[in-house]
Write an enzyme that holds these catalytic residues in place. Structure first.
Site, short mmCIF file in Angstrom:
data_model
loop_
_atom_site.label_atom_id
_atom_site.label_comp_id
_atom_site.label_asym_id
_atom_site.label_seq_id
_atom_site.Cartn_x
_atom_site.Cartn_y
_atom_site.Cartn_z
N ASP A 14 -9.34 -9.31 9.90
CA ASP A 14 -8.21 -8.41 10.23
C ASP A 14 -8.56 -6.94 10.01
O ASP A 14 -8.37 -6.11 10.89
CB ASP A 14 -6.98 -8.74 9.38
CG ASP A 14 -6.28 -10.02 9.85
OD1 ASP A 14 -6.54 -10.46 10.98
OD2 ASP A 14 -5.46 -10.55 9.07
N ARG A 94 -1.28 -4.66 -5.59
CA ARG A 94 -0.99 -3.85 -4.40
C ARG A 94 -0.64 -2.39 -4.69
O ARG A 94 -1.14 -1.50 -4.00
CB ARG A 94 0.09 -4.51 -3.54
CG ARG A 94 -0.24 -5.92 -3.06
CD ARG A 94 -1.58 -6.01 -2.41
NE ARG A 94 -1.82 -7.30 -1.78
CZ ARG A 94 -2.97 -7.67 -1.27
NH1 ARG A 94 -4.02 -6.88 -1.34
NH2 ARG A 94 -3.11 -8.85 -0.72
N ASP A 123 3.32 -8.16 0.85
CA ASP A 123 2.31 -7.14 0.56
C ASP A 123 2.55 -5.83 1.30
O ASP A 123 2.28 -4.76 0.80
CB ASP A 123 0.91 -7.70 0.87
CG ASP A 123 0.49 -8.76 -0.14
OD1 ASP A 123 0.94 -8.68 -1.30
OD2 ASP A 123 -0.26 -9.69 0.23
N SER A 173 -5.28 -18.61 3.54
CA SER A 173 -5.25 -17.18 3.30
C SER A 173 -5.35 -16.98 1.78
O SER A 173 -4.55 -17.53 1.02
CB SER A 173 -3.95 -16.59 3.85
OG SER A 173 -3.76 -15.30 3.31
#
Ligand code: ARG
Length: 401
Positions: A14, A94, A123, A173
Protein backbone atom coordinates in the site's frame (compact mmCIF):
# COMPACT_ATOMS: atom_id res chain seq x y z
CA UNK A 1 -2.08 21.96 -4.21
CA UNK A 2 0.82 20.48 -2.33
CA UNK A 3 4.43 20.28 -3.41
CA UNK A 4 6.22 18.16 -0.82
CA UNK A 5 4.67 15.26 1.07
CA UNK A 6 6.03 13.27 4.00
CA UNK A 7 4.61 9.75 3.81
CA UNK A 8 4.55 7.28 6.71
CA UNK A 9 6.17 4.30 5.02
CA UNK A 10 6.05 0.66 6.15
CA UNK A 11 7.64 -0.92 3.09
CA UNK A 12 4.44 -2.83 2.29
CA UNK A 13 2.48 -2.76 -0.95
CA UNK A 14 0.00 0.00 0.00
CA UNK A 15 2.54 2.59 1.04
CA UNK A 16 4.90 1.65 -1.82
CA UNK A 17 2.14 2.22 -4.36
CA UNK A 18 1.34 5.43 -2.46
CA UNK A 19 4.81 6.85 -3.20
CA UNK A 20 4.17 6.61 -6.94
CA UNK A 21 0.50 7.51 -6.83
CA UNK A 22 1.02 10.65 -4.73
CA UNK A 23 3.91 11.73 -6.92
CA UNK A 24 1.80 11.33 -10.06
CA UNK A 25 -1.36 12.89 -8.70
CA UNK A 26 0.20 15.96 -7.04
CA UNK A 27 3.47 16.25 -8.99
CA UNK A 28 4.97 16.48 -5.52
CA UNK A 29 8.25 15.33 -4.02
CA UNK A 30 7.78 12.38 -1.69
CA UNK A 31 9.80 12.04 1.50
CA UNK A 32 9.29 8.73 3.29
CA UNK A 33 9.45 8.09 7.02
CA UNK A 34 9.62 4.78 8.85
CA UNK A 35 9.26 4.97 12.62
CA UNK A 36 10.85 2.16 14.60
CA UNK A 37 8.47 1.37 17.47
CA UNK A 38 10.00 -2.03 18.06
CA UNK A 39 8.40 -3.84 15.12
CA UNK A 40 11.66 -5.70 14.39
CA UNK A 41 11.82 -5.16 10.65
CA UNK A 42 14.74 -4.82 8.30
CA UNK A 43 14.86 -1.03 8.17
CA UNK A 44 17.73 -0.99 5.72
CA UNK A 45 15.77 -2.83 3.07
CA UNK A 46 12.70 -0.68 3.75
CA UNK A 47 14.86 2.37 3.04
CA UNK A 48 16.23 0.83 -0.16
CA UNK A 49 12.74 0.03 -1.34
CA UNK A 50 11.56 3.61 -0.67
CA UNK A 51 14.34 5.02 -2.85
CA UNK A 52 13.77 2.40 -5.51
CA UNK A 53 10.09 3.32 -5.79
CA UNK A 54 10.82 7.02 -5.98
CA UNK A 55 11.25 8.73 -2.62
CA UNK A 56 13.58 11.74 -2.84
CA UNK A 57 14.60 11.24 0.77
CA UNK A 58 13.99 8.63 3.44
CA UNK A 59 14.11 8.84 7.23
CA UNK A 60 14.19 5.97 9.71
CA UNK A 61 13.57 7.21 13.23
CA UNK A 62 14.18 5.02 16.26
CA UNK A 63 11.38 6.13 18.59
CA UNK A 64 11.34 3.05 20.83
CA UNK A 65 12.44 4.86 23.94
CA UNK A 66 9.97 7.71 23.52
CA UNK A 67 7.25 5.16 22.78
CA UNK A 68 7.96 3.18 25.95
CA UNK A 69 8.35 6.18 28.24
CA UNK A 70 5.68 8.57 26.97
CA UNK A 71 3.06 6.22 25.54
CA UNK A 72 3.35 2.70 27.01
CA UNK A 73 4.12 3.77 30.58
CA UNK A 74 1.04 6.03 30.80
CA UNK A 75 -0.99 3.09 29.42
CA UNK A 76 0.34 0.88 32.23
CA UNK A 77 -0.66 3.47 34.82
CA UNK A 78 -4.13 3.58 33.24
CA UNK A 79 -4.39 -0.26 33.08
CA UNK A 80 -5.38 0.36 29.47
CA UNK A 81 -7.46 -2.54 28.07
CA UNK A 82 -10.01 -1.50 25.46
CA UNK A 83 -13.27 -3.37 26.02
CA UNK A 84 -11.48 -5.26 28.82
CA UNK A 85 -9.35 -7.16 26.32
CA UNK A 86 -7.10 -5.16 24.00
CA UNK A 87 -4.02 -3.37 25.42
CA UNK A 88 -4.34 -0.66 22.69
CA UNK A 89 -0.89 -1.53 21.33
CA UNK A 90 -1.46 -0.38 17.75
CA UNK A 91 -3.53 2.58 18.96
CA UNK A 92 -0.68 3.87 21.15
CA UNK A 93 1.82 3.87 18.30
CA UNK A 94 -0.19 5.96 15.85
CA UNK A 95 -0.07 9.38 17.56
CA UNK A 96 3.70 9.01 17.87
CA UNK A 97 3.97 8.25 14.15
CA UNK A 98 1.86 11.38 13.53
CA UNK A 99 4.16 13.41 15.76
CA UNK A 100 7.21 12.26 13.81
CA UNK A 101 5.48 12.95 10.48
CA UNK A 102 4.88 16.53 11.61
CA UNK A 103 8.46 16.90 12.86
CA UNK A 104 9.88 15.72 9.55
CA UNK A 105 7.40 17.87 7.60
CA UNK A 106 8.74 20.90 9.47
CA UNK A 107 12.35 19.90 8.95
CA UNK A 108 11.74 19.30 5.24
CA UNK A 109 9.52 22.32 4.67
CA UNK A 110 6.76 20.00 3.44
CA UNK A 111 3.17 21.16 3.15
CA UNK A 112 1.51 17.76 3.55
CA UNK A 113 1.79 14.47 5.37
CA UNK A 114 0.31 11.17 4.20
CA UNK A 115 -0.44 7.72 5.59
CA UNK A 116 -1.54 4.35 4.24
CA UNK A 117 -4.61 3.77 6.41
CA UNK A 118 -7.86 2.67 4.81
CA UNK A 119 -11.22 4.29 5.46
CA UNK A 120 -12.50 1.31 7.46
CA UNK A 121 -10.29 1.33 10.50
CA UNK A 122 -9.32 3.34 13.55
CA UNK A 123 -5.80 4.14 12.45
CA UNK A 124 -6.90 6.94 10.09
CA UNK A 125 -8.44 8.75 13.08
CA UNK A 126 -5.33 8.38 15.18
CA UNK A 127 -2.89 9.67 12.57
CA UNK A 128 -5.00 12.40 11.02
CA UNK A 129 -6.41 13.91 14.18
CA UNK A 130 -3.02 13.90 15.91
CA UNK A 131 -1.26 15.43 12.90
CA UNK A 132 -3.92 18.13 12.51
CA UNK A 133 -3.89 18.89 16.23
CA UNK A 134 -0.11 19.36 16.13
CA UNK A 135 -0.13 21.50 12.99
CA UNK A 136 -3.48 22.51 11.49
CA UNK A 137 -1.74 24.12 8.52
CA UNK A 138 -0.58 20.77 7.15
CA UNK A 139 -2.68 18.91 4.61
CA UNK A 140 -3.22 15.26 5.55
CA UNK A 141 -3.56 12.83 2.65
CA UNK A 142 -4.85 9.26 2.75
CA UNK A 143 -4.12 7.82 -0.72
CA UNK A 144 -5.29 4.26 0.08
CA UNK A 145 -8.66 5.69 1.07
CA UNK A 146 -8.92 7.92 -1.99
CA UNK A 147 -7.54 6.00 -4.94
CA UNK A 148 -10.45 3.61 -5.29
CA UNK A 149 -8.30 0.74 -6.58
CA UNK A 150 -9.17 -2.86 -5.76
CA UNK A 151 -6.39 -5.14 -4.55
CA UNK A 152 -5.98 -6.52 -8.09
CA UNK A 153 -5.86 -3.07 -9.63
CA UNK A 154 -3.29 -2.07 -7.04
CA UNK A 155 -1.08 -5.04 -7.94
CA UNK A 156 -1.52 -4.18 -11.62
CA UNK A 157 -0.52 -0.57 -10.90
CA UNK A 158 2.51 -1.76 -8.93
CA UNK A 159 3.69 -4.04 -11.73
CA UNK A 160 3.24 -1.31 -14.31
CA UNK A 161 5.43 1.03 -12.26
CA UNK A 162 8.12 -1.48 -11.34
CA UNK A 163 7.12 -1.64 -7.67
CA UNK A 164 8.15 -5.00 -6.16
CA UNK A 165 5.15 -7.16 -5.25
CA UNK A 166 5.79 -10.07 -2.90
CA UNK A 167 4.64 -13.38 -4.37
CA UNK A 168 2.44 -14.65 -1.56
CA UNK A 169 -0.57 -12.40 -1.14
CA UNK A 170 -0.63 -11.63 2.54
CA UNK A 171 -3.09 -13.76 4.44
CA UNK A 172 -3.48 -11.36 7.39
CA UNK A 173 -3.17 -7.65 8.05
CA UNK A 174 -0.50 -7.27 10.71
CA UNK A 175 0.80 -4.39 12.77
CA UNK A 176 3.40 -4.74 15.45
CA UNK A 177 5.38 -2.74 17.97
CA UNK A 178 6.93 -3.17 21.41
CA UNK A 179 3.54 -3.39 23.13
CA UNK A 180 2.02 -6.04 20.90
CA UNK A 181 1.17 -7.60 17.60
CA UNK A 182 -2.24 -7.16 15.90
CA UNK A 183 -3.46 -9.78 13.44
CA UNK A 184 -6.68 -9.32 11.50
CA UNK A 185 -8.59 -10.26 8.31
CA UNK A 186 -8.33 -13.42 6.15
CA UNK A 187 -9.86 -16.48 7.81
CA UNK A 188 -10.25 -14.50 11.04
CA UNK A 189 -13.14 -12.59 9.45
CA UNK A 190 -15.41 -15.49 10.36
CA UNK A 191 -15.76 -15.09 14.14
CA UNK A 192 -16.57 -18.79 14.50
CA UNK A 193 -13.21 -19.89 13.02
CA UNK A 194 -10.61 -20.61 15.66
CA UNK A 195 -7.39 -18.72 14.87
CA UNK A 196 -5.13 -20.96 12.78
CA UNK A 197 -1.69 -21.73 14.14
CA UNK A 198 -0.04 -19.31 11.68
CA UNK A 199 -1.76 -16.35 13.38
CA UNK A 200 0.66 -16.61 16.28
CA UNK A 201 4.30 -15.65 15.81
CA UNK A 202 5.47 -14.29 19.12
CA UNK A 203 3.95 -16.73 21.57
CA UNK A 204 4.49 -20.42 22.26
CA UNK A 205 1.25 -22.40 22.19
CA UNK A 206 0.18 -22.74 25.85
CA UNK A 207 0.04 -26.54 25.54
CA UNK A 208 3.65 -26.57 24.33
CA UNK A 209 4.90 -24.16 27.00
CA UNK A 210 7.17 -25.50 29.77
CA UNK A 211 5.65 -27.94 32.22
CA UNK A 212 7.18 -26.06 35.14
CA UNK A 213 5.94 -22.58 36.08
CA UNK A 214 8.20 -19.56 35.77
CA UNK A 215 8.12 -17.03 38.60
CA UNK A 216 8.63 -13.39 37.74
CA UNK A 217 9.04 -10.49 40.14
CA UNK A 218 8.28 -7.00 38.82
CA UNK A 219 9.22 -3.92 40.85
CA UNK A 220 7.17 -0.75 40.32
CA UNK A 221 7.87 2.83 41.28
CA UNK A 222 5.49 5.69 40.56
CA UNK A 223 3.22 3.20 38.82
CA UNK A 224 5.77 2.05 36.24
CA UNK A 225 7.95 -1.06 36.12
CA UNK A 226 11.64 -0.46 36.88
CA UNK A 227 13.04 -3.90 37.73
CA UNK A 228 12.47 -7.52 36.84
CA UNK A 229 13.69 -10.18 39.25
CA UNK A 230 15.62 -7.50 41.10
CA UNK A 231 17.52 -6.30 38.04
CA UNK A 232 17.09 -2.73 36.75
CA UNK A 233 16.12 -2.21 33.11
CA UNK A 234 15.49 0.84 31.01
CA UNK A 235 11.86 0.97 29.76
CA UNK A 236 12.48 -0.57 26.31
CA UNK A 237 14.69 -3.39 27.59
CA UNK A 238 12.26 -4.16 30.40
CA UNK A 239 9.33 -4.54 28.02
CA UNK A 240 11.41 -6.66 25.63
CA UNK A 241 12.54 -8.87 28.51
CA UNK A 242 9.02 -9.44 29.81
CA UNK A 243 7.79 -10.04 26.25
CA UNK A 244 10.34 -12.81 25.90
CA UNK A 245 9.65 -14.60 29.18
CA UNK A 246 5.87 -14.28 28.95
CA UNK A 247 5.71 -15.42 25.32
CA UNK A 248 7.75 -18.53 26.12
CA UNK A 249 5.02 -19.35 28.62
CA UNK A 250 2.26 -18.86 26.05
CA UNK A 251 0.94 -15.66 27.63
CA UNK A 252 -0.76 -12.81 25.79
CA UNK A 253 -2.90 -14.41 23.09
CA UNK A 254 -6.12 -12.46 22.68
CA UNK A 255 -9.17 -13.21 20.53
CA UNK A 256 -11.58 -10.30 20.60
CA UNK A 257 -14.90 -9.11 19.14
CA UNK A 258 -14.11 -5.42 18.90
CA UNK A 259 -16.09 -2.25 18.25
CA UNK A 260 -14.28 0.09 15.90
CA UNK A 261 -14.99 3.79 16.11
CA UNK A 262 -16.32 3.86 12.52
CA UNK A 263 -19.05 1.47 13.71
CA UNK A 264 -17.75 -1.81 12.33
CA UNK A 265 -17.80 -4.77 14.67
CA UNK A 266 -14.71 -6.74 13.91
CA UNK A 267 -12.91 -9.86 15.03
CA UNK A 268 -9.34 -9.09 16.06
CA UNK A 269 -6.54 -11.18 17.44
CA UNK A 270 -3.47 -9.98 19.30
CA UNK A 271 -0.29 -11.19 20.90
CA UNK A 272 0.62 -8.92 23.80
CA UNK A 273 2.68 -10.94 26.28
CA UNK A 274 4.37 -8.07 28.15
CA UNK A 275 1.25 -5.90 28.15
CA UNK A 276 -0.94 -8.62 29.63
CA UNK A 277 1.64 -9.55 32.26
CA UNK A 278 2.65 -6.04 33.32
CA UNK A 279 -0.90 -4.68 33.46
CA UNK A 280 -2.02 -7.68 35.51
CA UNK A 281 0.79 -6.93 37.97
CA UNK A 282 0.14 -3.19 38.01
CA UNK A 283 -3.58 -3.61 38.64
CA UNK A 284 -2.86 -5.92 41.52
CA UNK A 285 -0.42 -3.52 43.13
CA UNK A 286 -2.98 -0.71 42.85
CA UNK A 287 -5.41 -2.94 44.71
CA UNK A 288 -2.90 -3.20 47.52
CA UNK A 289 -2.22 0.52 47.89
CA UNK A 290 -5.42 2.34 46.88
CA UNK A 291 -8.63 2.25 48.86
CA UNK A 292 -11.96 1.08 47.51
CA UNK A 293 -13.22 4.59 46.70
CA UNK A 294 -10.05 5.49 44.85
CA UNK A 295 -10.16 2.21 42.94
CA UNK A 296 -13.74 2.51 41.81
CA UNK A 297 -13.26 6.09 40.65
CA UNK A 298 -9.98 5.23 38.96
CA UNK A 299 -11.72 2.50 36.95
CA UNK A 300 -13.91 5.21 35.36
CA UNK A 301 -10.91 7.42 34.67
CA UNK A 302 -8.91 4.50 33.22
CA UNK A 303 -11.75 3.51 30.92
CA UNK A 304 -12.13 7.08 29.70
CA UNK A 305 -8.38 7.38 29.09
CA UNK A 306 -8.30 4.10 27.17
CA UNK A 307 -11.26 5.09 25.05
CA UNK A 308 -9.64 8.41 24.08
CA UNK A 309 -6.49 6.59 23.01
CA UNK A 310 -8.39 3.95 21.07
CA UNK A 311 -10.57 6.58 19.40
CA UNK A 312 -7.71 8.65 18.01
CA UNK A 313 -7.96 11.46 20.53
CA UNK A 314 -4.47 11.23 22.05
CA UNK A 315 -4.02 14.99 21.57
CA UNK A 316 -7.25 15.89 23.32
CA UNK A 317 -6.48 17.84 26.51
CA UNK A 318 -8.84 15.56 28.42
CA UNK A 319 -6.21 12.83 28.19
CA UNK A 320 -3.76 14.93 30.15
CA UNK A 321 -6.46 16.10 32.54
CA UNK A 322 -7.22 12.46 33.34
CA UNK A 323 -3.51 11.75 33.70
CA UNK A 324 -3.33 14.32 36.49
CA UNK A 325 -5.55 12.00 38.54
CA UNK A 326 -3.87 8.82 37.32
CA UNK A 327 -0.39 10.13 38.13
CA UNK A 328 -1.45 11.36 41.55
CA UNK A 329 -2.83 7.96 42.56
CA UNK A 330 0.19 6.22 41.04
CA UNK A 331 2.68 8.07 43.22
CA UNK A 332 1.96 5.33 45.77
CA UNK A 333 2.02 2.45 43.31
CA UNK A 334 5.40 1.27 44.47
CA UNK A 335 6.56 -2.18 45.47
CA UNK A 336 6.94 -5.69 44.16
CA UNK A 337 4.57 -8.10 42.48
CA UNK A 338 5.30 -11.78 42.03
CA UNK A 339 3.69 -13.64 39.17
CA UNK A 340 3.44 -17.28 38.31
CA UNK A 341 3.60 -17.78 34.54
CA UNK A 342 2.30 -21.11 33.43
CA UNK A 343 0.88 -22.38 30.13
CA UNK A 344 -0.83 -19.20 28.98
CA UNK A 345 -1.69 -17.69 32.35
CA UNK A 346 0.06 -14.96 34.32
CA UNK A 347 -1.25 -15.13 37.85
CA UNK A 348 -0.25 -12.78 40.61
CA UNK A 349 0.76 -14.80 43.67
CA UNK A 350 2.37 -12.15 45.86
CA UNK A 351 2.53 -8.39 46.37
CA UNK A 352 4.31 -6.03 48.73
CA UNK A 353 4.50 -2.23 49.11
CA UNK A 354 5.62 0.42 51.59
CA UNK A 355 2.24 2.09 50.90
CA UNK A 356 0.15 -1.04 51.45
CA UNK A 357 -3.25 -0.37 53.01
CA UNK A 358 -3.51 -4.01 53.95
CA UNK A 359 -3.37 -4.24 57.74
CA UNK A 360 -2.63 -7.70 59.05
CA UNK A 361 -3.84 -6.84 62.52
CA UNK A 362 -7.31 -5.97 61.33
CA UNK A 363 -7.56 -8.69 58.69
CA UNK A 364 -6.29 -11.71 60.58
CA UNK A 365 -8.57 -14.38 62.02
CA UNK A 366 -6.12 -15.17 64.80
CA UNK A 367 -6.45 -13.88 68.35
CA UNK A 368 -4.09 -10.95 67.83
CA UNK A 369 -6.73 -9.18 65.72
CA UNK A 370 -7.52 -5.63 66.74
CA UNK A 371 -10.74 -5.52 64.71
CA UNK A 372 -13.64 -4.94 67.12
CA UNK A 373 -16.33 -7.34 65.92
CA UNK A 374 -18.89 -5.88 68.31
CA UNK A 375 -19.09 -2.80 66.07
CA UNK A 376 -20.52 -4.95 63.27
CA UNK A 377 -23.59 -5.71 65.38
CA UNK A 378 -24.88 -2.19 64.73
CA UNK A 379 -23.33 -1.83 61.29
CA UNK A 380 -25.01 -4.81 59.63
CA UNK A 381 -28.66 -3.70 60.12
CA UNK A 382 -27.86 -0.14 59.02
CA UNK A 383 -25.99 -1.31 55.92
CA UNK A 384 -28.91 -3.57 54.97
CA UNK A 385 -31.71 -1.22 56.03
CA UNK A 386 -33.01 -0.19 52.61
CA UNK A 387 -32.69 -3.69 51.16
CA UNK A 388 -34.78 -5.18 53.93
CA UNK A 389 -37.41 -2.44 53.69
CA UNK A 390 -37.62 -2.68 49.90
CA UNK A 391 -38.12 -6.43 50.03
CA UNK A 392 -40.93 -5.98 52.55
CA UNK A 393 -42.69 -3.50 50.24
CA UNK A 394 -42.25 -5.76 47.20
CA UNK A 395 -43.66 -8.82 48.92
CA UNK A 396 -46.70 -6.78 50.08
CA UNK A 397 -47.24 -5.69 46.48
CA UNK A 398 -47.12 -9.24 45.09
CA UNK A 399 -49.65 -10.41 47.71
CA UNK A 400 -52.19 -7.69 46.94
CA UNK A 401 -54.82 -8.67 44.30
N1 ARG B 1 -8.11 -3.11 15.82
C1 ARG B 1 -6.86 -2.65 16.33
C2 ARG B 1 -6.90 -1.17 16.55
O1 ARG B 1 -7.77 -0.51 16.04
C3 ARG B 1 -5.70 -3.10 15.49
C4 ARG B 1 -5.49 -2.41 14.21
C5 ARG B 1 -4.40 -3.06 13.45
N2 ARG B 1 -4.02 -2.30 12.31
C6 ARG B 1 -3.56 -2.86 11.20
N3 ARG B 1 -3.21 -2.05 10.24
N4 ARG B 1 -3.49 -4.15 11.03
O2 ARG B 1 -6.08 -0.66 17.27
Amino acid sequence: MVSKIVLAYSGGLDTSVAIKWLHEKYSADIVTLTVDLGQQEDFKSIEEKAYKVGAIKHYTIDAKEEFARDYIFPAIKANAMYEEKYPVSTALGRPLIAKKLVEIAHREGADAVAHGCTGKGNDQLRIEISAKALDPSLTVLAPTRDWGMSRDQEIEYAKKHGIPVSKAAKKYSIDQNLWGRSIESGPLENPWNAPEDDVWEWTTAPEKAPNEPTFLEITFKGGVPIKVDGKSFDPVALIQHVNKIASLNGIGRIDHMEDRIVGIKSRETYECPAAVTIIEAHKDLEKLVLNRRELSFKKLVDDKWTFLVYAGLWEDPLREDLEAFINKTNERVEGRVRLRLYKGTAMVVGRDSPYSVYDFKTATYDSSSTFDQSLSRGFVPLWGLQTVVSRKVLSRKSESP
